[in-house]
Design a protein around this motif. Structure first.
Motif, PDB file in Angstrom:
ATOM      1  N   GLU A 165     -22.376 -19.706 -25.543  1.00  0.00           N
ATOM      2  CA  GLU A 165     -21.364 -19.395 -24.183  1.00  0.00           C
ATOM      3  C   GLU A 165     -20.315 -19.630 -22.959  1.00  0.00           C
ATOM      4  N   LEU A 166     -19.344 -18.809 -23.177  1.00  0.00           N
ATOM      5  CA  LEU A 166     -18.137 -19.350 -22.421  1.00  0.00           C
ATOM      6  C   LEU A 166     -17.956 -18.201 -21.932  1.00  0.00           C
ATOM      7  N   THR A 167     -18.277 -17.677 -20.380  1.00  0.00           N
ATOM      8  CA  THR A 167     -17.628 -17.054 -19.472  1.00  0.00           C
ATOM      9  C   THR A 167     -16.156 -17.534 -19.365  1.00  0.00           C
ATOM     10  N   LEU A 168     -14.974 -15.763 -18.881  1.00  0.00           N
ATOM     11  CA  LEU A 168     -13.881 -16.137 -18.367  1.00  0.00           C
ATOM     12  C   LEU A 168     -13.778 -15.280 -17.851  1.00  0.00           C
ATOM     13  N   THR A 169     -11.809 -15.280 -17.109  1.00  0.00           N
ATOM     14  CA  THR A 169     -11.835 -14.674 -16.310  1.00  0.00           C
ATOM     15  C   THR A 169     -11.582 -13.463 -16.832  1.00  0.00           C
ATOM     16  N   LEU A 170     -11.093 -12.126 -16.235  1.00  0.00           N
ATOM     17  CA  LEU A 170     -10.047 -10.950 -17.037  1.00  0.00           C
ATOM     18  C   LEU A 170      -8.961 -11.505 -17.527  1.00  0.00           C
ATOM     19  N   SER A 171      -8.899 -12.445 -16.470  1.00  0.00           N
ATOM     20  CA  SER A 171      -7.166 -12.734 -17.005  1.00  0.00           C
ATOM     21  C   SER A 171      -6.849 -13.615 -17.843  1.00  0.00           C
ATOM     22  N   ASP A 172      -7.852 -14.311 -18.212  1.00  0.00           N
ATOM     23  CA  ASP A 172      -8.225 -15.521 -18.970  1.00  0.00           C
ATOM     24  C   ASP A 172      -8.688 -14.535 -20.802  1.00  0.00           C
ATOM     25  N   HIS A 193     -22.643 -26.485 -14.003  1.00  0.00           N
ATOM     26  CA  HIS A 193     -21.639 -27.272 -15.283  1.00  0.00           C
ATOM     27  C   HIS A 193     -20.739 -28.117 -14.336  1.00  0.00           C
ATOM     28  N   PRO A 194     -20.370 -28.994 -14.897  1.00  0.00           N
ATOM     29  CA  PRO A 194     -19.785 -30.638 -15.070  1.00  0.00           C
ATOM     30  C   PRO A 194     -18.600 -30.483 -14.487  1.00  0.00           C
ATOM     31  N   ASP A 195     -17.968 -28.684 -14.649  1.00  0.00           N
ATOM     32  CA  ASP A 195     -16.536 -28.715 -14.735  1.00  0.00           C
ATOM     33  C   ASP A 195     -16.199 -28.107 -13.298  1.00  0.00           C
ATOM     34  N   ILE A 196     -17.719 -27.604 -12.668  1.00  0.00           N
ATOM     35  CA  ILE A 196     -17.573 -26.648 -11.762  1.00  0.00           C
ATOM     36  C   ILE A 196     -18.661 -26.988 -10.372  1.00  0.00           C
ATOM     37  N   ASN A 197     -19.710 -28.060 -11.047  1.00  0.00           N
ATOM     38  CA  ASN A 197     -20.290 -28.983  -9.415  1.00  0.00           C
ATOM     39  C   ASN A 197     -19.874 -30.223  -9.960  1.00  0.00           C
ATOM     40  N   LYS A 198     -19.184 -31.134  -8.898  1.00  0.00           N
ATOM     41  CA  LYS A 198     -19.135 -32.109  -8.900  1.00  0.00           C
ATOM     42  C   LYS A 198     -20.317 -33.260  -8.531  1.00  0.00           C
ATOM     43  N   ASP A 199     -21.178 -32.789  -7.701  1.00  0.00           N
ATOM     44  CA  ASP A 199     -22.309 -33.169  -6.660  1.00  0.00           C
ATOM     45  C   ASP A 199     -22.753 -33.991  -7.750  1.00  0.00           C
ATOM     46  N   ALA A 200     -23.300 -35.350  -7.272  1.00  0.00           N
ATOM     47  CA  ALA A 200     -24.041 -35.992  -7.799  1.00  0.00           C
ATOM     48  C   ALA A 200     -25.631 -35.684  -8.637  1.00  0.00           C
ATOM     49  N   GLY A 201     -24.674 -35.860  -9.823  1.00  0.00           N
ATOM     50  CA  GLY A 201     -26.663 -34.919 -10.510  1.00  0.00           C
ATOM     51  C   GLY A 201     -26.648 -34.594 -11.087  1.00  0.00           C
ATOM     52  N   ALA A 202     -25.731 -33.537 -10.817  1.00  0.00           N
ATOM     53  CA  ALA A 202     -25.344 -32.495 -11.714  1.00  0.00           C
ATOM     54  C   ALA A 202     -25.377 -31.473 -12.795  1.00  0.00           C
ATOM     55  N   GLU A 203     -23.982 -33.254 -13.190  1.00  0.00           N
ATOM     56  CA  GLU A 203     -24.635 -33.498 -15.253  1.00  0.00           C
ATOM     57  C   GLU A 203     -25.596 -33.711 -15.559  1.00  0.00           C
ATOM     58  N   GLU A 204     -26.711 -34.033 -15.283  1.00  0.00           N
ATOM     59  CA  GLU A 204     -27.930 -34.773 -15.478  1.00  0.00           C
ATOM     60  C   GLU A 204     -28.493 -33.314 -15.403  1.00  0.00           C
ATOM     61  N   LEU A 242     -14.328 -26.110 -24.305  1.00  0.00           N
ATOM     62  CA  LEU A 242     -16.233 -25.675 -23.714  1.00  0.00           C
ATOM     63  C   LEU A 242     -16.935 -27.093 -23.733  1.00  0.00           C
ATOM     64  N   ARG A 243     -17.831 -27.462 -22.681  1.00  0.00           N
ATOM     65  CA  ARG A 243     -18.786 -28.809 -22.559  1.00  0.00           C
ATOM     66  C   ARG A 243     -19.633 -28.416 -23.562  1.00  0.00           C
ATOM     67  N   ILE A 244     -20.364 -29.164 -24.863  1.00  0.00           N
ATOM     68  CA  ILE A 244     -21.931 -28.233 -24.973  1.00  0.00           C
ATOM     69  C   ILE A 244     -22.135 -30.326 -24.766  1.00  0.00           C
ATOM     70  N   GLY A 245     -23.626 -30.096 -24.210  1.00  0.00           N
ATOM     71  CA  GLY A 245     -24.168 -31.670 -24.152  1.00  0.00           C
ATOM     72  C   GLY A 245     -23.110 -32.172 -23.657  1.00  0.00           C
ATOM     73  N   GLY A 246     -22.905 -33.686 -24.447  1.00  0.00           N
ATOM     74  CA  GLY A 246     -21.695 -34.324 -23.602  1.00  0.00           C
ATOM     75  C   GLY A 246     -20.572 -34.898 -23.925  1.00  0.00           C
ATOM     76  N   ARG A 247     -20.513 -33.239 -24.782  1.00  0.00           N
ATOM     77  CA  ARG A 247     -18.999 -33.300 -25.451  1.00  0.00           C
ATOM     78  C   ARG A 247     -17.669 -32.129 -25.117  1.00  0.00           C
ATOM     79  N   THR A 248     -17.267 -32.286 -24.915  1.00  0.00           N
ATOM     80  CA  THR A 248     -16.028 -31.089 -24.706  1.00  0.00           C
ATOM     81  C   THR A 248     -15.054 -30.897 -25.840  1.00  0.00           C
TER      82      THR A 248
END
Length: 290
Positions: free
Chosen positions: A138-145, A35-46, A154-160
């Motif tokens: 799907e959206l995964t939350l922490t218990l606190s959230d 997920h691009p919000d978590i993984n900032k490595d090059a190529g992760a979004e593709e 929520l990121r779906i495809g290229g949209r947030t």
């Protein structure tokens, strides 16, 4: 028209005879990893887009069956040309998808000037009328959230998209985002809650473990327990057994009606690993007394 063949089974790391639940499990794991919000490595979004595309096909029995008719002999990345007549097979309506799908997907399942589930019929108008299509997400939350609720991205495809989550939402809850898919259809959103390091979650009820020295378990004691809303004191009766639960009413997850679930405190009796000579003497005396 040549393009690169995509092996959707290989992308998700599942076998060609994988069940829907297995495909869904593999998708969740990979989508979270890339997920691009978590993984900032090059190529992760593709990679994330590729994973979503594979899941879009394999989760849908109709698309999966159509894809499987291409056969098992193609290798990921090979040049690929659809078989003759592919675009006219099955009498399907052409469906236009969002721009985050590959040329391979667009050609097989809609869009483009040839192929897809074509609507090329004799005398038919060539005007294109996009069909609204619902999307699963799907959206995964922490218990606190999950406890406090609020607005989450929520990121779906290229949209947030911003999603309003009610407080106290539970595992498996499904929300519908009307008209929010890329084609104007609905997004059916399933909520998941991450495993928490302290609390076990069962609907609106919570369970946590509290370690108790053996002598407190025998004699009884007032226990101080951390809850979601602060410390409380609960009376532990003497003679309690290992694994026995104490119930704290109204100290669990909030509900939509303003009430709360319960918190269960599971007692874990600790046996001392090392004792000195005096302690050993006392335990031996207790043993003799029965």
């Amino acid at each position: 028209m040549n393009m690169k063949y995509k092996d959707y089974y290989k992308i998700l790391g599942v076998s060609r005879d994988a069940k829907t639940d297995e495909i869904r499990k593999a998708y969740r794991k990979l989508a979270k990893q890339y997920h691009p919000d978590i993984n900032k490595d090059a190529g992760a979004e593709e990679k994330y887009k590729e994973i979503n595309e594979a899941y879009e096909v394999l989760k849908d029995p109709e698309k999966r069956q159509k894809y499987d008719t291409l056969g098992m002999n193609w290798q990921q990345g090979q040049d690929f040309t659809p078989p003759p007549g592919w675009g006219n097979s099955g009498g399907y309506q052409r469906v236009e998808f969002g721009g985050d799908f590959s040329d391979f997907f667009q050609t097989l399942f809609g869009g483009g000037g040839f192929g897809g589930f074509g609507d090329i019929f004799s005398g038919a108008s060539h005007a294109h009328h996009p069909m609204k299509k619902d999307t699963e997400a799907e959206l995964t939350l922490t218990l606190s959230d999950a406890v406090k609720g609020g607005t989450y991205n929520l990121r779906i495809g290229g949209r947030t998209l911003s999603v309003n989550i009610p407080k106290g939402i539970t595992e498996g809850t499904k929300l519908t985002l009307r008209g929010k898919s890329e084609t104007g259809g609905d997004i059916h959103l399933t909520i998941h809650i991450e495993k928490d390091s302290v609390y076990e979650v069962d609907g609106h009820d919570l369970t946590r473990e509290v370690k108790v020295p053996v002598y407190d378990a025998v004699l009884g004691k007032d226990l101080t327990v951390d809850t979601l809303t602060g410390e409380v004191t609960v009376k532990m009766p003497g003679g309690i057994q290992d694994g026995q639960k104490l119930r704290l009413r109204g100290k669990g997850m909030p509900k939509r009606d303003g009430t709360y679930g319960d918190l269960f405190v599971r007692v874990k009796i600790e046996i001392p690993r090392h004792i000195n000579a005096k302690q050993k003497e006392l335990w031996q005396e207790l043993s003799r007394l029965g």
